[in-house]
Design an enzyme around this catalytic site. Structure first.
Site, PDB file in Angstrom:
ATOM      1  N   PHE A 108       0.866  -1.180   0.000  1.00 34.83           N
ATOM      2  CA  PHE A 108       0.000   0.000   0.000  1.00 34.83           C
ATOM      3  C   PHE A 108       0.898   1.223   0.000  1.00 34.83           C
ATOM      4  O   PHE A 108       1.717   1.415   0.893  1.00 34.83           O
ATOM      5  CB  PHE A 108      -0.877  -0.027   1.253  1.00 34.83           C
ATOM      6  CG  PHE A 108      -1.760   1.184   1.413  1.00 34.83           C
ATOM      7  CD1 PHE A 108      -2.960   1.281   0.721  1.00 34.83           C
ATOM      8  CD2 PHE A 108      -1.389   2.227   2.257  1.00 34.83           C
ATOM      9  CE1 PHE A 108      -3.779   2.396   0.874  1.00 34.83           C
ATOM     10  CE2 PHE A 108      -2.202   3.340   2.418  1.00 34.83           C
ATOM     11  CZ  PHE A 108      -3.399   3.420   1.727  1.00 34.83           C
ATOM     12  N   ASP A 141     -23.003 -23.000  -8.500  1.00 31.96           N
ATOM     13  CA  ASP A 141     -21.983 -22.987  -9.549  1.00 31.96           C
ATOM     14  C   ASP A 141     -22.256 -24.015 -10.657  1.00 31.96           C
ATOM     15  O   ASP A 141     -22.650 -25.149 -10.368  1.00 31.96           O
ATOM     16  CB  ASP A 141     -20.652 -23.312  -8.862  1.00 31.96           C
ATOM     17  CG  ASP A 141     -19.461 -22.963  -9.706  1.00 31.96           C
ATOM     18  OD1 ASP A 141     -19.654 -22.594 -10.869  1.00 31.96           O
ATOM     19  OD2 ASP A 141     -18.338 -23.049  -9.183  1.00 31.96           O
ATOM     20  N   ASP A 168     -17.120  -9.648   6.897  1.00 34.31           N
ATOM     21  CA  ASP A 168     -16.717  -8.445   7.625  1.00 34.31           C
ATOM     22  C   ASP A 168     -17.844  -7.428   7.593  1.00 34.31           C
ATOM     23  O   ASP A 168     -18.756  -7.515   6.769  1.00 34.31           O
ATOM     24  CB  ASP A 168     -15.452  -7.851   6.991  1.00 34.31           C
ATOM     25  CG  ASP A 168     -15.631  -7.587   5.503  1.00 34.31           C
ATOM     26  OD1 ASP A 168     -16.366  -6.647   5.151  1.00 34.31           O
ATOM     27  OD2 ASP A 168     -15.048  -8.330   4.682  1.00 34.31           O
ATOM     28  N   GLU A 202     -36.616 -38.531   7.872  1.00 31.31           N
ATOM     29  CA  GLU A 202     -35.858 -37.280   7.754  1.00 31.31           C
ATOM     30  C   GLU A 202     -36.682 -36.207   7.044  1.00 31.31           C
ATOM     31  O   GLU A 202     -36.636 -35.031   7.401  1.00 31.31           O
ATOM     32  CB  GLU A 202     -34.531 -37.538   7.030  1.00 31.31           C
ATOM     33  CG  GLU A 202     -33.532 -38.263   7.904  1.00 31.31           C
ATOM     34  CD  GLU A 202     -32.314 -38.766   7.147  1.00 31.31           C
ATOM     35  OE1 GLU A 202     -31.232 -38.806   7.744  1.00 31.31           O
ATOM     36  OE2 GLU A 202     -32.443 -39.144   5.942  1.00 31.31           O
TER      37      GLU A 202
HETATM   38  C1  GLA Z   1     -17.515 -21.816  -2.854  1.00 30.07           C
HETATM   39  C2  GLA Z   1     -18.747 -21.642  -2.007  1.00 30.07           C
HETATM   40  C3  GLA Z   1     -19.597 -22.880  -2.077  1.00 30.07           C
HETATM   41  C4  GLA Z   1     -19.984 -23.135  -3.517  1.00 30.07           C
HETATM   42  C5  GLA Z   1     -18.739 -23.239  -4.373  1.00 30.07           C
HETATM   43  C6  GLA Z   1     -19.081 -23.294  -5.843  1.00 30.07           C
HETATM   44  O1  GLA Z   1     -16.659 -22.768  -2.344  1.00 30.07           O
HETATM   45  O2  GLA Z   1     -18.406 -21.321  -0.699  1.00 30.07           O
HETATM   46  O3  GLA Z   1     -20.735 -22.749  -1.276  1.00 30.07           O
HETATM   47  O4  GLA Z   1     -20.812 -22.083  -3.968  1.00 30.07           O
HETATM   48  O5  GLA Z   1     -17.885 -22.131  -4.196  1.00 30.07           O
HETATM   49  O6  GLA Z   1     -17.969 -23.395  -6.632  1.00 30.07           O
END
Ligand code: GLA
Length: 732
Positions: A280, A367, A532, A612
């Protein structure tokens, strides 16, 4: 706020309901810190001591007085260059190549309301809820000017600090260190409480004595990090959860930071928190102003529980924004641990149908839905829907899901790029990379240069394009690596990348919430790597950890609770054997632990037994019943799960009429002694009734001896007990 002068001195006193903070401008124009702690009146100038001390130099303005030294006096803005050899708040490299600055008092302004910070998150409040004090300081040689900002929220016992540095001189200067808050204590023998960790095991509680020599926590990763949280506590040695003095400092910033605590040569303690000074070196041209992000301060003389509650209220009600600040969070099912990258539109819809049957509110497609992304080696940066994989358009899938009564949410990782992506092939220079060096990869990906507006603009456009394709009501904003190659192809100076990158992230998020005010955004960085106070200004919840193991979570959530309210803690029930630890825990236990958070599921209902599934319905019903208590109640840690056999915590309504006690048995042994957990904060001399058993208890006994936790067979049993106040006065 009380401002008054006597002789040549000027006193600024900030009062909150239970605390007082006092500063003084002395006859030389130095702004000295006098006091922070329990509420008091009068001036505390008497606390200052003066002595002729060897090797503690004296500023020239004091003449022959060898007892006046910045090396020993408590200060608001300690600087390098005044003869203070402790760690400074500010270091400036002047335009003539010299180091040093010497800020003296110039004026002040006080007003109603809480200051805001341009382009940065900051605590906000109504005009009537807060006050602002601005103190102007100046270095007359370099013409650098500083505005110290103090925000006071009296009801919450919160004081905030920030500062603006303006180069009003000639030529370029460099800011080499910039910390927002300094707490100088003339006496005291403190413990430092900090929160260390790693990916999938964040915010472990650590309490160590403050010793001679600096103790430093921080991050040089460009994010606030899994490794150290930008929140620290100073506590008296004898301070416990329920009694004793303690101070909190929480940085409202999501990038690299530095927290330092030092017991100096005269047994005085200095605590500093602010930006990391590594990598920085921020250039300021003539007329330019730099804003140091804010630090939230709080003091409690009633122990750590009260200190946490102050921070909880501040973050929940004065940093989180939008309709989900107080609104009930949807119970969601996230596809990640259910199917990872292996899904298509049909399987997501099946997941949604199963979720709907169980009473879940929302399905989140994690993802893998975009670009070429069937594992974590490619595709990041290509924010267009992979319709081949889904087998349909995103809009059509969402419509079907909405059609069965479920909301829909989507995962993004806007800051990242894979080298194997169309975006990288098109704009290789958009990634952060050091010239002539191969980049450091993590999860086989690089980061985009979010310090460049054109990069932020482009990704923003791509993300909006997707969000406009259907009724998307939730976004998970992820970031799955630390920054490393701090070089921008655009920045005229590399020392600004670390800070400007974070501003780029904030700019993106601010635009996103303006354009989609109804979308719930959940922050995430491989779980809790950017957990944070700064992020909560944009994302009212953050995925707490990639570790969904209920027993590890008891500990992670315990550490997290010191600085952050339960309403922001992303927590889900996942399958067993747990995917991170292989541990087996009862379904009920996983539900109890996930209810100390935003609550949801991260599993495939298909893999569950009928029993469950029935439990899921029951858990959701219970969560809905307790949601207001969990989200807005006062939170108490009842045990320390790092050292005790039971992990237990409590939510209690502000009027003390409703109480939810949660306990997880962490160890089971043959012929085990009985565990009792003491409740906290109940109304004294009253009777409470526990709902399931119908049994009544005297509140004083519950707080003195506690409630009995059954010794049942099997690992990790959990108990949830809900009490209501039935009788105001217990005469019996
Ligand atoms: C991170 C997140 C997970 C999931 C993966 C997908 O690790 O914390 O919850 O979304 O990425 O790649």
């Amino acid at each position: 706020m009380n401002i008054y002068s006597n002789e040549q001195k000027l006193f600024f006193t900030l009062h909150t309901k239970h605390t007082t903070y006092q500063m003084m401008v002395d006859e030389y124009g130095f702004l000295l810190h006098l006091y922070y702690g329990r509420k008091t009146s009068g001036t505390m100038e008497y606390l200052l001591s003066f002595a002729d001390r060897g090797f503690s130099g004296n500023p020239s303005c004091v003449g022959a007085d060898r007892t006046y030294s910045m090396d020993a006096l408590p200060q608001e803005l300690p600087c390098q260059g005044t003869g203070d050899y402790r760690s400074p708040s500010i270091v400036i490299l002047n335009s003539d190549g010299s180091y040093g600055c010497d800020f003296r008092y110039k004026g002040y302004l006080s007003r109603k309301g809480k200051y805001a910070l341009k382009k940065l998150p900051a605590v906000y409040a109504d005009e009537e809820e807060a006050e602002t004090l601005e103190i102007y300081l100046e270095d007359t040689v370099s013409n650098v000017q500083v505005t110290l900002l103090y925000g006071v929220l009296p009801e919450l016992d919160i004081i905030t600090r920030s500062a603006q540095i303006t180069n009003a001189g000639f030529g370029k200067i460099y800011l080499e260190k910039a910390q927002a808050a300094c707490l100088d204590f003339v006496n005291g023998d403190f413990d430092l409480i900090s929160f260390y960790g790693r990916h999938a095991m964040e915010r472990n509680f650590q309490r160590t004595p403050v010793v001679h020599g600096a103790q430093v926590i921080g991050s040089r990763r460009g994010t606030s990090s899994h490794q150290y949280n930008p929140m620290l506590i100073l506590a008296d040695k004898e301070t416990t959860e329920d009694a004793g003095s303690c101070y909190a400092m929480s940085f409202v910033f999501s990038g690299s930071f530095k927290g330092e605590v030092e017991w100096d040569q005269y047994n005085q303690t200095r605590a500093l928190l602010g930006l990391s000074d590594e990598l920085f070196s921020y250039p300021l041209l003539e007329g330019e102003t730099f804003i140091i992000p804010e630090v939230v301060l709080s003091y409690s003389r009633d122990g750590l529980a009260k200190l946490s509650q102050n921070l909880h209220k501040c973050i929940r009600n004065h940093l989180c924004r939008g309709s989900y600040q107080t609104g009930r969070r949807p119970v969601l099912l996230n596809s990640w641990e259910a199917s990872y990258f292996d899904f298509n539109g049909e399987s997501i819809f099946q997941l949604a149908k199963d979720a709907a049957e169980l009473g879940i509110d929302m399905i989140v497609m994690d993802d893998g839905w975009f670009g070429k992304r069937d594992d974590d080696n490619s595709g990041l940066g290509d924010w267009y829907v992979n319709e081949d994989k889904l087998g349909e358009s995103l809009g059509a899938l969402i419509q079907k899901i909405n059609g069965i009564g479920l909301k829909f949410g989507l995962w993004f990782e806007p800051e990242s790029v894979n080298e194997d992506s169309d975006l990288f092939r098109m704009h290789p220079d958009w990634a952060l990379r050091t010239p002539n060096r191969l980049p450091v990869r993590a999860r086989n990906q690089l980061l985009l240069d979010f310090s460049r507006k054109e990069v932020v603009d482009y990704i923003f456009g791509q993300v909006c394009n997707v969000l406009d394709q259907g009724n998307i009501e939730y976004v998970k904003w992820d970031l799955n690596r630390s920054l490393c190659d701090f070089y921008s192809n655009a920045a005229s100076n590399q020392g600004r990348v670390m800070y400007d990158y974070v501003l780029g992230v904030y700019d993106f998020l601010e635009r996103l919430i303006k354009r989609y005010p109804k979308i719930l955004i959940e922050g995430c960085s491989g779980g809790g790597g950017r957990f944070d106070a700064g992020m909560f200004y944009y994302t009212p919840q953050i995925w707490c950890s990639d570790n969904t193991d209920a027993i590890d979570r008891v500990r992670i959530q315990f550490g997290t609770s010191f600085g952050y309210p339960i309403s922001v803690v992303g927590s889900h029930v996942s399958a067993v054997p747990n995917h991170q630890t292989g541990r087996l825990t009862p379904f009920h236990t996983r539900g109890v632990v996930a209810m100390a958070g935003t609550f949801g599921y991260e599993l495939d209902p298909k893999s569950l037994s009928e029993e469950e599934k029935r439990e899921i319905k029951e858990q959701i019903g219970e969560y809905r019943q307790y949601a207001d208590l969990i989200q807005e109640g006062l939170y108490y840690r009842l045990t320390n799960p790092l050292t005790e056999k039971v992990g237990a915590w409590e939510f209690i309504s502000e009027d003390l009429s409703r109480v939810l006690v949660n306990a997880v048995v962490l160890q089971i042994h043959g012929n085990m002694p009985v565990n009792y957990v003491r409740l906290k904060g109940l109304k004294e001399n009253c009777i409470y009734r526990e709902q399931k058993s119908g049994r009544t208890y005297a509140s004083n006994a519950l707080m003195e001896c506690g409630i009995l936790i059954p010794n049942e067979m099997g690992d990790y049993q959990a108990y949830q007990m809900y009490f209501e106040l039935v009788n105001e006065v217990n005469n019996g």
